[in-house]
Design a protein around this motif. Structure first.
Motif, PDB file in Angstrom:
ATOM      1  N   THR A   3     -18.799  95.071 -39.551  1.00  0.00           N
ATOM      2  CA  THR A   3     -17.448  95.045 -39.004  1.00  0.00           C
ATOM      3  C   THR A   3     -16.464  94.649 -40.087  1.00  0.00           C
ATOM      4  OG1 THR A   3     -16.040  94.147 -37.263  1.00  0.00           O
ATOM      5  CG2 THR A   3     -17.616  92.632 -38.257  1.00  0.00           C
ATOM      6  N   ASP A   4     -15.234  95.109 -39.955  1.00  0.00           N
ATOM      7  CA  ASP A   4     -14.196  94.776 -40.926  1.00  0.00           C
ATOM      8  C   ASP A   4     -13.179  93.783 -40.393  1.00  0.00           C
ATOM      9  OD1 ASP A   4     -15.177  96.431 -42.955  1.00  0.00           O
ATOM     10  OD2 ASP A   4     -14.219  98.185 -42.061  1.00  0.00           O
ATOM     11  N   ARG A   5     -13.282  93.425 -39.109  1.00  0.00           N
ATOM     12  CA  ARG A   5     -12.330  92.490 -38.513  1.00  0.00           C
ATOM     13  C   ARG A   5     -13.028  91.661 -37.441  1.00  0.00           C
ATOM     14  NH1 ARG A   5      -7.171  94.388 -39.783  1.00  0.00           N
ATOM     15  NH2 ARG A   5      -6.300  92.705 -38.532  1.00  0.00           N
ATOM     16  N   PHE A   6     -12.599  90.427 -37.258  1.00  0.00           N
ATOM     17  CA  PHE A   6     -13.005  89.686 -36.070  1.00  0.00           C
ATOM     18  C   PHE A   6     -12.019  88.555 -35.814  1.00  0.00           C
ATOM     19  CE2 PHE A   6     -14.985  87.058 -39.298  1.00  0.00           C
ATOM     20  CZ  PHE A   6     -15.005  85.776 -38.779  1.00  0.00           C
ATOM     21  N   ARG A   7     -11.983  88.120 -34.568  1.00  0.00           N
ATOM     22  CA  ARG A   7     -11.090  87.028 -34.167  1.00  0.00           C
ATOM     23  C   ARG A   7     -11.936  85.787 -33.915  1.00  0.00           C
ATOM     24  NH1 ARG A   7      -6.287  88.017 -30.018  1.00  0.00           N
ATOM     25  NH2 ARG A   7      -5.478  88.866 -31.988  1.00  0.00           N
ATOM     26  N   THR A 199     -17.958  78.300 -54.465  1.00  0.00           N
ATOM     27  CA  THR A 199     -18.597  79.491 -53.891  1.00  0.00           C
ATOM     28  C   THR A 199     -17.730  80.741 -53.922  1.00  0.00           C
ATOM     29  OG1 THR A 199     -17.782  78.978 -51.653  1.00  0.00           O
ATOM     30  CG2 THR A 199     -19.919  78.036 -52.305  1.00  0.00           C
ATOM     31  N   GLY A 200     -16.415  80.558 -53.999  1.00  0.00           N
ATOM     32  CA  GLY A 200     -15.509  81.689 -53.878  1.00  0.00           C
ATOM     33  C   GLY A 200     -15.394  82.212 -52.463  1.00  0.00           C
ATOM     34  N   LEU A 201     -15.871  81.422 -51.473  1.00  0.00           N
ATOM     35  CA  LEU A 201     -15.879  81.860 -50.077  1.00  0.00           C
ATOM     36  C   LEU A 201     -14.837  81.092 -49.268  1.00  0.00           C
ATOM     37  CD1 LEU A 201     -19.741  81.906 -49.404  1.00  0.00           C
ATOM     38  CD2 LEU A 201     -18.269  83.841 -50.043  1.00  0.00           C
ATOM     39  N   PRO A 202     -14.201  81.752 -48.302  1.00  0.00           N
ATOM     40  CA  PRO A 202     -13.343  81.009 -47.374  1.00  0.00           C
ATOM     41  C   PRO A 202     -14.185  80.058 -46.524  1.00  0.00           C
ATOM     42  CG  PRO A 202     -13.596  83.278 -46.643  1.00  0.00           C
ATOM     43  CD  PRO A 202     -14.241  83.192 -47.987  1.00  0.00           C
ATOM     44  N   LEU A 203     -13.573  78.956 -46.090  1.00  0.00           N
ATOM     45  CA  LEU A 203     -14.314  77.938 -45.348  1.00  0.00           C
ATOM     46  C   LEU A 203     -13.481  77.464 -44.159  1.00  0.00           C
ATOM     47  CD1 LEU A 203     -16.351  75.021 -46.890  1.00  0.00           C
ATOM     48  CD2 LEU A 203     -14.872  74.625 -44.906  1.00  0.00           C
ATOM     49  N   VAL A 204     -14.110  77.433 -42.992  1.00  0.00           N
ATOM     50  CA  VAL A 204     -13.476  76.954 -41.757  1.00  0.00           C
ATOM     51  C   VAL A 204     -14.112  75.625 -41.380  1.00  0.00           C
ATOM     52  CG1 VAL A 204     -12.981  77.428 -39.338  1.00  0.00           C
ATOM     53  CG2 VAL A 204     -13.042  79.320 -40.996  1.00  0.00           C
ATOM     54  N   TYR A 205     -13.284  74.604 -41.211  1.00  0.00           N
ATOM     55  CA  TYR A 205     -13.727  73.226 -40.965  1.00  0.00           C
ATOM     56  C   TYR A 205     -13.348  72.850 -39.544  1.00  0.00           C
ATOM     57  CZ  TYR A 205     -14.252  68.185 -42.059  1.00  0.00           C
ATOM     58  OH  TYR A 205     -14.629  66.855 -42.094  1.00  0.00           O
ATOM     59  N   CYS A 206     -14.325  72.755 -38.644  1.00  0.00           N
ATOM     60  CA  CYS A 206     -14.081  72.396 -37.246  1.00  0.00           C
ATOM     61  C   CYS A 206     -14.536  70.963 -37.013  1.00  0.00           C
ATOM     62  CB  CYS A 206     -14.840  73.340 -36.310  1.00  0.00           C
ATOM     63  SG  CYS A 206     -14.714  72.889 -34.562  1.00  0.00           S
ATOM     64  N   SER A 244      -7.563  82.676 -34.892  1.00  0.00           N
ATOM     65  CA  SER A 244      -7.198  83.288 -36.171  1.00  0.00           C
ATOM     66  C   SER A 244      -7.904  84.623 -36.310  1.00  0.00           C
ATOM     67  CB  SER A 244      -7.564  82.372 -37.344  1.00  0.00           C
ATOM     68  OG  SER A 244      -8.936  82.035 -37.312  1.00  0.00           O
ATOM     69  N   ASP A 245      -7.219  85.583 -36.928  1.00  0.00           N
ATOM     70  CA  ASP A 245      -7.779  86.919 -37.159  1.00  0.00           C
ATOM     71  C   ASP A 245      -8.191  87.045 -38.616  1.00  0.00           C
ATOM     72  OD1 ASP A 245      -7.477  88.227 -34.558  1.00  0.00           O
ATOM     73  OD2 ASP A 245      -5.326  87.964 -34.900  1.00  0.00           O
ATOM     74  N   TRP A 246      -9.405  87.558 -38.803  1.00  0.00           N
ATOM     75  CA  TRP A 246      -9.969  87.709 -40.132  1.00  0.00           C
ATOM     76  C   TRP A 246     -10.270  89.180 -40.392  1.00  0.00           C
ATOM     77  CZ3 TRP A 246     -11.055  83.459 -43.386  1.00  0.00           C
ATOM     78  CH2 TRP A 246     -10.768  82.205 -42.813  1.00  0.00           C
ATOM     79  N   THR A 252     -14.236  90.179 -49.723  1.00  0.00           N
ATOM     80  CA  THR A 252     -13.708  88.884 -49.311  1.00  0.00           C
ATOM     81  C   THR A 252     -13.128  88.969 -47.906  1.00  0.00           C
ATOM     82  OG1 THR A 252     -13.130  88.383 -51.605  1.00  0.00           O
ATOM     83  CG2 THR A 252     -12.069  87.043 -49.904  1.00  0.00           C
ATOM     84  N   TRP A 253     -13.376  87.909 -47.123  1.00  0.00           N
ATOM     85  CA  TRP A 253     -12.733  87.794 -45.815  1.00  0.00           C
ATOM     86  C   TRP A 253     -11.436  87.015 -45.956  1.00  0.00           C
ATOM     87  CZ3 TRP A 253     -13.809  90.226 -41.373  1.00  0.00           C
ATOM     88  CH2 TRP A 253     -15.058  90.870 -41.278  1.00  0.00           C
ATOM     89  N   VAL A 254     -10.391  87.525 -45.298  1.00  0.00           N
ATOM     90  CA  VAL A 254      -9.057  86.947 -45.396  1.00  0.00           C
ATOM     91  C   VAL A 254      -8.537  86.649 -43.996  1.00  0.00           C
ATOM     92  CG1 VAL A 254      -6.669  87.314 -46.136  1.00  0.00           C
ATOM     93  CG2 VAL A 254      -8.562  88.184 -47.536  1.00  0.00           C
TER      94      VAL A 254
END
Length: 555
Positions: A3-7, A199-206, A244-246, A252-254
């Protein structure tokens, strides 16, 4: 399928330790709300099903079994075609060991299980006592997205995230149970920046929300893009569901559209932490409200204000307990404080019980001089009366001693230390004065107390006194609070040597005296009620000194 998108929905929830069914319902409702907003995946916090910290509950097989059954039920519910769910829970693995786990639930199944690798065993954390460490994890697949699921402490070192990046993770989603103390949000941010750089990766902190005994979890969930810019920021001290929409941009995920909440400054954060810790302790333990002795002094006044902000005025009962040494100024100040807060205010004189004690002890004490023994009878009479009111009406007694007093033992066992919870236990006296003045000028949104001056200005400006003898002031027994508090911070938070503290301009003899008082008061602190952790090192889980202790720093 790629997939190229997810919420993504980040569920910042306030679970209760041990309430597995109630916590599962919180998660269920968050998932339903997220589904209505088109989310593909819901991320929850660390051990959200058990609540965090579960401590030795994890050693009960029945408790772990109930958490696992609740997880399986939630997994079955994802067959409805709605969003997947990332959920934290204790989990018993095939080897029979219990882990701090995060599970990916989707399409009616448990799709993946990952175990926490780096178990913290410092400060308030003691996870090695109850959990087994897992292996280094690889990413999980969610509808074509390779997601890394490090758990809280796993991102405070580089090993887990490095492994996830090397094994193909595209995005890091991190469930956390990170408690509050001063400037903690900035500390978390710097850790996350380090992992994103690495890592060069986006990170989500919950992060978890809510009070749990002496800890407060402040939420403040957020995400960083792979370029280290802020993708979104959820508020502190509030439940929230952040959408948030990615989208995939090459490799890379944005994040396209995350909202950024404004975080409170330090004063507001400290106040909110005290209020949330008190409110959740009272409500989660089923007390109908609180009762406290309102003396006309700063400590009881600020505790009353925090109680009203947390619970509402109708759940706060203040009692003035005057004796011959109680000044008319104190009686006037206490009444004005109660009036400003809109709380019930009663007066119960203590002369009769105090003199009854003195009479009963008269023969035994014959030939001795009056000293702190007689002073403490006043405090203990007050404690007995407050506990009687609590027993009769069910409201919890609040204790009101600050960290300066608790450090040096300037408190009476079975007297003013009586009670169930203390919101200012980890605030030094100088902080108490500062926050009282701050609250008079500020009322954070969502709190239940009134605006304006809730602590009469005379309470803040007058000389502090326990009023247990004629013309008594705190400074008869203690150095000025700015001096005392600086020495205590050096001894408690920093573990500094006497020689290093002396270099800050303090008298060496005074430092020795304060250090001695700190050590000999340990037996009192062991019997004190819990209170909100505000500093990096509170009395309780953070600082574990022996009661029997002859060490003194005389180098």
């Amino acid at each position: 399928m790629i997939t190229d998108r997810f919420r993504l929905a980040v569920a910042q929830l306030n679970p209760t330790v041990g309430d597995v069914a109630g916590n599962a319902e919180l998660v269920r409702k968050a998932r339903q709300e997220a589904a209505g907003k088109g989310a593909d995946l819901v991320l929850t916090s660390e051990l959200v099903l058990s609540g965090y910290l579960p401590e030795d509950l994890v050693l009960k097989p029945a408790f772990v079994r109930r958490c696992m059954e609740a997880t399986q039920k939630l997994a079955a519910e994802t067959a409805d075609g709605g969003p997947g769910l990332v959920i934290g829970t204790p989990w018993k693995g095939d080897s029979g060991e219990v882990h701090n786990a995060v599970l990916l639930l989707d399409q009616g199944e448990i799709r993946s299980i990952r175990y926490k690798y780096d178990l913290p065993n410092y400060s308030v954390f003691d996870e090695k006592r109850v959990f087994a460490a897992g292996p280094l994890p690889g990413p999980v697949d969610f509808r074509g997205v390779r997601i890394g699921l490090p758990i809280c402490e796993d991102i405070w070192n580089d090993e887990v995230c490095e492994c996830l990046e090397e094994t193909g993770a595209e995005l890091l989603l991190v469930p956390n149970g990170s408690p509050y103390w001063e400037n903690r949000a900035e500390e978390r941010l710097q850790v996350v920046v380090s992992r994103v750089v690495q890592t060069g990766l986006p990170l989500v902190y919950c992060n978890q929300l809510g009070g749990q005994d002496e800890l407060v979890f402040d939420g403040g969930s957020f995400a960083l893009q792979s370029d280290r810019t802020l993708a979104f920021q959820l508020p502190q001290f509030e439940t929230a569901l952040g959408l948030s929409d990615w989208k995939r941009d090459g490799d890379t995920w944005v994040c396209e559209n995350g909202k950024v909440a404004k975080l409170p400054d330090l004063d507001e954060a400290n106040w909110r932490a005290c209020v949330m810790g008190l409110g959740d302790y009272v409500n989660k333990n089923g007390f109908p409200g609180v009762v406290l002795g309102l003396s006309g002094g700063i400590d009881s006044a600020i505790c009353a204000a925090m109680a009203v902000d947390a619970l509402g005025a109708d759940k706060v009962h203040a009692i003035m307990l005057p004796y011959r040494y109680t000044s008319q100024e104190s009686i006037k100040d206490a009444a004005e404080c109660a009036d400003a807060l809109g709380i019930r205010y009663d007066t119960v004189p203590i002369a009769e019980p105090v003199e009854g004690f003195a009479s009963a002890l008269g023969k035994l004490f014959e030939g001795t001089k009056e000293d702190t023994t007689e002073e403490n009878l006043q405090s203990r009479a007050r404690g007995v009366i407050l506990m009687a009111v609590s027993n009769k009406f069910g409201r919890m007694v609040m204790t009101t001693g600050n960290k300066s007093e608790m450090s040096v033992g300037y408190a009476t066992l079975y007297g003013d230390m009586n009670g169930g919870f203390n919101p200012i236990k980890d605030l030094y006296k100088t902080q108490v004065y500062h926050l009282a003045a701050w609250r008079n000028a500020n009322k954070p949104e969502g709190l239940l107390g009134p605006t304006g001056e809730v602590i009469p200005s005379n309470i803040i400006t007058k000389v502090p006194t326990a009023e247990l003898r004629e013309n008594q002031t705190d400074q008869d027994s203690l150095p000025p609070y700015d001096v005392l508090d600086d020495i205590l911070r050096c001894l408690v938070e920093e573990e500094m040597s006497v020689s290093d503290i002396e270099k800050r301009g303090h008298d060496r003899t005074l430092i020795h005296r304060i250090e001695h008082l700190l050590y000999i008061a340990e037996y009192k602190r062991r019997q004190a009620p819990p209170g909100v952790k505000i500093t990096e090192r509170n009395f309780g889980k953070d600082r574990r000194y022996p009661i029997t202790n002859r060490f003194r720093d005389r180098s």
